[in-house]
Design a protein around this motif. Structure first.
Motif, short mmCIF file in Angstrom:
data_model
loop_
_atom_site.label_atom_id
_atom_site.label_comp_id
_atom_site.label_asym_id
_atom_site.label_seq_id
_atom_site.Cartn_x
_atom_site.Cartn_y
_atom_site.Cartn_z
N SER A 18 0.81 -1.22 0.00
CA SER A 18 0.00 0.00 0.00
C SER A 18 0.84 1.27 0.00
CB SER A 18 -0.92 0.02 1.23
OG SER A 18 -1.77 -1.10 1.24
N TYR A 19 2.15 1.14 0.28
CA TYR A 19 2.97 2.33 0.48
C TYR A 19 4.07 2.50 -0.56
CZ TYR A 19 0.65 2.24 5.00
OH TYR A 19 -0.30 2.22 5.99
N LEU A 20 4.66 1.40 -1.01
CA LEU A 20 5.78 1.48 -1.94
C LEU A 20 5.43 0.79 -3.25
CD1 LEU A 20 8.70 0.71 0.56
CD2 LEU A 20 7.92 2.95 -0.24
N ASP A 21 5.62 1.50 -4.33
CA ASP A 21 5.30 0.95 -5.65
C ASP A 21 6.20 -0.23 -5.98
OD1 ASP A 21 3.37 2.90 -5.96
OD2 ASP A 21 4.72 4.28 -7.00
N ASP A 22 5.68 -1.15 -6.75
CA ASP A 22 6.44 -2.28 -7.28
C ASP A 22 6.98 -3.20 -6.18
OD1 ASP A 22 6.06 -1.25 -9.88
OD2 ASP A 22 7.79 0.07 -9.62
N ARG A 23 6.32 -3.21 -5.05
CA ARG A 23 6.72 -4.13 -3.99
C ARG A 23 5.51 -4.92 -3.51
NH1 ARG A 23 11.34 -1.47 -0.08
NH2 ARG A 23 12.22 -0.02 -1.61
N GLU A 24 5.79 -6.12 -3.04
CA GLU A 24 4.75 -6.95 -2.45
C GLU A 24 4.91 -6.97 -0.94
OE1 GLU A 24 4.89 -10.80 -4.33
OE2 GLU A 24 3.30 -10.19 -5.73
N ALA A 25 3.82 -7.15 -0.24
CA ALA A 25 3.83 -7.16 1.22
C ALA A 25 3.19 -8.43 1.76
CB ALA A 25 3.08 -5.93 1.75
N CYS A 67 9.08 -0.95 6.71
CA CYS A 67 8.12 -0.51 7.73
C CYS A 67 8.77 -0.63 9.10
CB CYS A 67 6.85 -1.36 7.67
SG CYS A 67 5.88 -1.13 6.17
N VAL A 68 9.05 0.50 9.72
CA VAL A 68 9.75 0.53 11.00
C VAL A 68 8.82 1.06 12.10
CG1 VAL A 68 11.73 1.48 12.25
CG2 VAL A 68 11.93 0.95 9.80
N PRO A 69 8.55 0.28 13.13
CA PRO A 69 7.75 0.80 14.24
C PRO A 69 8.48 1.94 14.95
CG PRO A 69 7.90 -1.62 14.32
CD PRO A 69 8.91 -1.14 13.33
N VAL A 70 7.75 3.02 15.26
CA VAL A 70 8.37 4.16 15.94
C VAL A 70 7.51 4.60 17.13
CG1 VAL A 70 9.69 5.05 13.98
CG2 VAL A 70 7.30 5.75 14.27
N ARG A 71 8.16 5.19 18.11
CA ARG A 71 7.47 5.72 19.28
C ARG A 71 8.22 6.96 19.77
NH1 ARG A 71 9.00 1.08 23.89
NH2 ARG A 71 11.16 1.78 24.25
N LEU A 72 7.49 7.83 20.47
CA LEU A 72 8.05 9.05 21.01
C LEU A 72 8.30 8.92 22.50
CD1 LEU A 72 5.55 11.57 19.37
CD2 LEU A 72 7.77 10.87 18.49
N ASP A 73 9.36 9.54 22.96
CA ASP A 73 9.62 9.65 24.39
C ASP A 73 8.88 10.90 24.87
OD1 ASP A 73 10.63 10.14 26.94
OD2 ASP A 73 12.59 9.33 26.45
N ILE A 208 8.04 4.77 7.20
CA ILE A 208 8.74 4.30 6.02
C ILE A 208 9.53 5.48 5.46
CG2 ILE A 208 8.53 3.31 3.71
CD1 ILE A 208 5.87 2.08 4.60
N LYS A 209 10.82 5.37 5.44
CA LYS A 209 11.67 6.49 5.03
C LYS A 209 11.33 6.97 3.63
CE LYS A 209 16.52 7.91 4.82
NZ LYS A 209 17.92 7.49 5.02
N GLU A 210 11.00 6.03 2.73
CA GLU A 210 10.74 6.41 1.33
C GLU A 210 9.33 6.93 1.10
OE1 GLU A 210 11.81 3.54 2.39
OE2 GLU A 210 13.72 3.01 1.44
N CYS A 211 8.49 6.93 2.14
CA CYS A 211 7.09 7.34 1.99
C CYS A 211 6.91 8.75 2.53
CB CYS A 211 6.18 6.37 2.74
SG CYS A 211 4.42 6.73 2.56
N GLY A 238 17.09 10.42 9.93
CA GLY A 238 16.24 9.28 9.64
C GLY A 238 16.99 8.03 9.27
N ALA A 239 18.33 8.08 9.28
CA ALA A 239 19.11 6.89 8.96
C ALA A 239 19.08 5.91 10.11
CB ALA A 239 20.56 7.30 8.65
N GLU A 240 19.34 4.66 9.82
CA GLU A 240 19.39 3.68 10.88
C GLU A 240 20.64 3.92 11.72
OE1 GLU A 240 19.00 -0.33 9.77
OE2 GLU A 240 17.18 -0.04 8.59
N PRO A 241 20.57 3.68 13.05
CA PRO A 241 21.73 3.84 13.90
C PRO A 241 22.88 2.95 13.44
CG PRO A 241 19.76 3.58 15.21
CD PRO A 241 19.37 3.27 13.80
#
Length: 242
Positions: A18-25, A67-73, A208-211, A238-241
């Motif tokens: 639903s978010y990235l073209d040309d990909r399957e989920a 798809c990366v789960p995120v939360r706020l402190d 999703i970084k690309e979305c 937004g890069a991975e640690p």
């Protein structure tokens, strides 16, 4: 009562992303027959699951981990200049937290929102059954945050209470009020509410970084991402640690 040890999971067949073209989920679901109470729901959320109605799910794609789960402190959050402007812009609104339920007024707002902003998505056309199954059914402690200008309902945020925080499920708003940035305002309110309840986190679902539609999530700082099985601070770019 179900527990993490007794849960059974199912995976869907591969389908169009639903978010990235040309990909399957592929999506992993908790067995819908499971009895998920608040404690178990909180544990699942900390493991990266989300709720949609009575379903608890997370992405489970073989070739993709976008798809990366995120939360706020919540306790460390400080609004930036843009977020302060959102608060000031909406000083004329009132807020009321009520138990999640169906009403014709809520549904009318939902229908206008879907028809105007998601007419090309899988939630179109809206129906009352869809509204109830998506936003009312399922959670043990779920609320609607009403955002009103006088008596007029201009926004509605769906919020679940967890043992360690609040989960921001979905926000709808009057399309003509787009300039108010009510999605951002709803998150800011939830951060304050988490602090009032002495809860550390506000869960924002997947980033999703690309979305581009999800870029707003990383404007809230400090933000953590569930990477390699543990929650880590997400750098400002937004890069991975490392």
């Amino acid at each position: 009562m179900s527990s993490l040890k007794t849960l059974v999971f199912f995976a869907t067949p591969a389908h169009e992303c639903s978010y990235l073209d040309d990909r399957e989920a592929t999506t992993m679901f908790v067995d819908p027959r499971a009895n998920v109470d608040k404690k178990l729901y909180s544990q699942l959320t900390a493991l990266g699951f989300r709720r949609s109605g009575s379903h608890y799910y997370r992405p489970h794609c073989e070739q993709c981990n976008a798809c990366v789960p995120v939360r706020l402190d919540a306790r460390e959050f400080r609004p930036d200049r843009s977020q302060k402007r959102v608060i000031k812009r909406n000083a004329d609104l009132s807020f009321n937290l009520v138990p999640a339920r169906f009403s014709e007024g809520y549904y009318a707002l939902y229908a206008r929102y879907i028809e105007e902003r998601h007419f090309d998505g899988d939630m179109y056309p809206p129906t009352r059954e869809q509204f109830a199954s998506f936003l009312v059914d399922g959670a043990t402690e779920s609320y609607f945050l009403e955002m009103r200008k006088g008596e007029l309902l201009v926004g509605l945020a769906v919020i679940d209470a967890l043992d360690d925080g609040l989960s921001a499920i979905y926000t709808i708003f009057e399309p003509e009020e787009n300039s108010r940035s009510l999605g951002t305002l709803a998150v800011l309110w939830q951060i304050e509410e988490a602090v009032r309840r002495n809860l550390p986190y506000v869960y924002l679902g997947y980033w999703i970084k690309e979305c581009r539609k999800m870029s707003y999530k990383t404007r809230f700082r400090p933000i953590e991402a569930l990477l390699d099985g543990r929650w880590q601070s997400l750098p400002d770019d937004g890069a991975e640690p490392a």
